[in-house]
Write an enzyme that holds these catalytic residues in place. Sequence first.
Site, PDB file in Angstrom:
ATOM      1  N   ASP A  33       0.868  -1.184   0.000  1.00  0.00           N
ATOM      2  CA  ASP A  33       0.000   0.000   0.000  1.00  0.00           C
ATOM      3  C   ASP A  33       0.904   1.234   0.000  1.00  0.00           C
ATOM      4  O   ASP A  33       1.860   1.301   0.774  1.00  0.00           O
ATOM      5  CB  ASP A  33      -0.895  -0.023   1.255  1.00  0.00           C
ATOM      6  CG  ASP A  33      -2.078   0.925   1.131  1.00  0.00           C
ATOM      7  OD1 ASP A  33      -1.851   2.117   0.844  1.00  0.00           O
ATOM      8  OD2 ASP A  33      -3.221   0.480   1.322  1.00  0.00           O
ATOM      9  N   ILE A  34       0.624   2.178  -0.902  1.00  0.00           N
ATOM     10  CA  ILE A  34       1.501   3.369  -0.992  1.00  0.00           C
ATOM     11  C   ILE A  34       1.137   4.445   0.028  1.00  0.00           C
ATOM     12  O   ILE A  34       1.814   5.461   0.117  1.00  0.00           O
ATOM     13  CB  ILE A  34       1.530   3.989  -2.415  1.00  0.00           C
ATOM     14  CG1 ILE A  34       0.121   4.282  -2.929  1.00  0.00           C
ATOM     15  CG2 ILE A  34       2.322   3.097  -3.376  1.00  0.00           C
ATOM     16  CD1 ILE A  34       0.113   5.163  -4.183  1.00  0.00           C
ATOM     17  N   GLN A  96     -14.409   2.101   2.512  1.00  0.00           N
ATOM     18  CA  GLN A  96     -13.836   1.528   1.287  1.00  0.00           C
ATOM     19  C   GLN A  96     -13.638   2.667   0.293  1.00  0.00           C
ATOM     20  O   GLN A  96     -14.573   3.430   0.017  1.00  0.00           O
ATOM     21  CB  GLN A  96     -14.770   0.467   0.672  1.00  0.00           C
ATOM     22  CG  GLN A  96     -14.153  -0.217  -0.553  1.00  0.00           C
ATOM     23  CD  GLN A  96     -15.029  -1.316  -1.154  1.00  0.00           C
ATOM     24  OE1 GLN A  96     -16.213  -1.442  -0.807  1.00  0.00           O
ATOM     25  NE2 GLN A  96     -14.460  -2.100  -2.049  1.00  0.00           N
ATOM     26  N   HIS A 102     -10.167  -5.989  -1.879  1.00  0.00           N
ATOM     27  CA  HIS A 102      -8.775  -6.150  -1.454  1.00  0.00           C
ATOM     28  C   HIS A 102      -8.726  -6.461   0.031  1.00  0.00           C
ATOM     29  O   HIS A 102      -9.526  -5.974   0.808  1.00  0.00           O
ATOM     30  CB  HIS A 102      -7.957  -4.890  -1.754  1.00  0.00           C
ATOM     31  CG  HIS A 102      -8.596  -3.628  -1.282  1.00  0.00           C
ATOM     32  ND1 HIS A 102      -9.618  -3.017  -1.973  1.00  0.00           N
ATOM     33  CD2 HIS A 102      -8.377  -2.869  -0.188  1.00  0.00           C
ATOM     34  CE1 HIS A 102     -10.001  -1.936  -1.334  1.00  0.00           C
ATOM     35  NE2 HIS A 102      -9.274  -1.817  -0.230  1.00  0.00           N
ATOM     36  N   HIS A 104      -6.431  -6.081   3.398  1.00  0.00           N
ATOM     37  CA  HIS A 104      -5.311  -5.324   3.971  1.00  0.00           C
ATOM     38  C   HIS A 104      -4.579  -6.232   4.960  1.00  0.00           C
ATOM     39  O   HIS A 104      -5.217  -6.875   5.803  1.00  0.00           O
ATOM     40  CB  HIS A 104      -5.818  -4.127   4.784  1.00  0.00           C
ATOM     41  CG  HIS A 104      -6.468  -3.037   3.998  1.00  0.00           C
ATOM     42  ND1 HIS A 104      -5.765  -1.935   3.551  1.00  0.00           N
ATOM     43  CD2 HIS A 104      -7.758  -2.849   3.619  1.00  0.00           C
ATOM     44  CE1 HIS A 104      -6.609  -1.116   2.924  1.00  0.00           C
ATOM     45  NE2 HIS A 104      -7.820  -1.649   2.950  1.00  0.00           N
TER      46      HIS A 104
HETATM   47  P1  5GP Z   1      -9.825   0.907   1.194  1.00  0.00           P
HETATM   48  O1  5GP Z   1      -9.882   2.291   1.798  1.00  0.00           O
HETATM   49  O2  5GP Z   1     -10.645   0.828  -0.063  1.00  0.00           O
HETATM   50  O3  5GP Z   1     -10.095  -0.207   2.157  1.00  0.00           O
HETATM   51  O4  5GP Z   1      -8.292   0.717   0.788  1.00  0.00           O
HETATM   52  C1  5GP Z   1      -7.749   1.155  -0.417  1.00  0.00           C
HETATM   53  C2  5GP Z   1      -6.269   1.198  -0.222  1.00  0.00           C
HETATM   54  O5  5GP Z   1      -5.646   1.320  -1.486  1.00  0.00           O
HETATM   55  C3  5GP Z   1      -5.798   2.417   0.611  1.00  0.00           C
HETATM   56  O6  5GP Z   1      -5.133   1.952   1.784  1.00  0.00           O
HETATM   57  C4  5GP Z   1      -4.891   3.179  -0.328  1.00  0.00           C
HETATM   58  O7  5GP Z   1      -3.761   3.689   0.317  1.00  0.00           O
HETATM   59  C5  5GP Z   1      -4.515   2.141  -1.367  1.00  0.00           C
HETATM   60  N1  5GP Z   1      -4.245   2.690  -2.674  1.00  0.00           N
HETATM   61  C6  5GP Z   1      -4.994   3.591  -3.354  1.00  0.00           C
HETATM   62  N2  5GP Z   1      -4.433   3.861  -4.555  1.00  0.00           N
HETATM   63  C7  5GP Z   1      -3.304   3.097  -4.632  1.00  0.00           C
HETATM   64  C8  5GP Z   1      -2.306   2.927  -5.637  1.00  0.00           C
HETATM   65  O8  5GP Z   1      -2.321   3.539  -6.700  1.00  0.00           O
HETATM   66  N3  5GP Z   1      -1.300   2.057  -5.363  1.00  0.00           N
HETATM   67  C9  5GP Z   1      -1.228   1.355  -4.181  1.00  0.00           C
HETATM   68  N4  5GP Z   1      -0.213   0.532  -4.017  1.00  0.00           N
HETATM   69  N5  5GP Z   1      -2.162   1.487  -3.218  1.00  0.00           N
HETATM   70  C10 5GP Z   1      -3.181   2.350  -3.439  1.00  0.00           C
END
Ligand code: 5GP
Length: 140
Positions: A33-34, A96, A102, A104
């Site tokens: 995660d970036i 989300q 995905h 984590h």
């Molecule tokens: P969510 O908030 O949907 O559970 O998690 C999405 C995750 O994707 C976040 O932790 C965010 O940092 C990560 N993320 C979003 N865009 C990118 C990207 O372009 N590359 C990577 N490696 N992670 C991303």
Amino acid sequence: MSHDPDCIFCKIIKGEIPCFKLYEDERTLSFMDINPVNPGHALIIPKFHTPNFFEIPLDWLADTMTTTQKIARAVQKTLEPHGLNILQANGPGAAQSVFHLHMHVVPRGEDDGVTMNWGIRPGNMDEIGALSERIRANIA
Ligand code: 5GP
Ligand code: ZN
């Protein structure tokens, strides 16, 4: 395997945008995660576009969880954190932000103050890249 041209994770699967890849097999992909909530924060995705836990076919979910265990073990071995959470969000109310399922893998520090819905903080790409090499070396 179908992809969504507007989905950031589908673009990563297709190699259209870069990632710090940890592992890939026929059906799943794992990368750093970036915006890590803590160092070593990794993601695991199925290699087709499916928005959430409710939609994904069970066999794909099983493959995604198999890779999640593989990556969680490698992160655990690399960083030996105080603890480690496996998390997954469904819908904006659950924070989300990317609508491609995905998992984590989040290493935890003692009293690190991480709450269920953490804020997005851009990480240091050199540190994330170096950590991805160390975790990759521990994937069994
Ligand atoms: P969510 O908030 O949907 O559970 O998690 C999405 C995750 O994707 C976040 O932790 C965010 O940092 C990560 N993320 C979003 N865009 C990118 C990207 O372009 N590359 C990577 N490696 N992670 C991303
Ligand atoms: Zn997608």
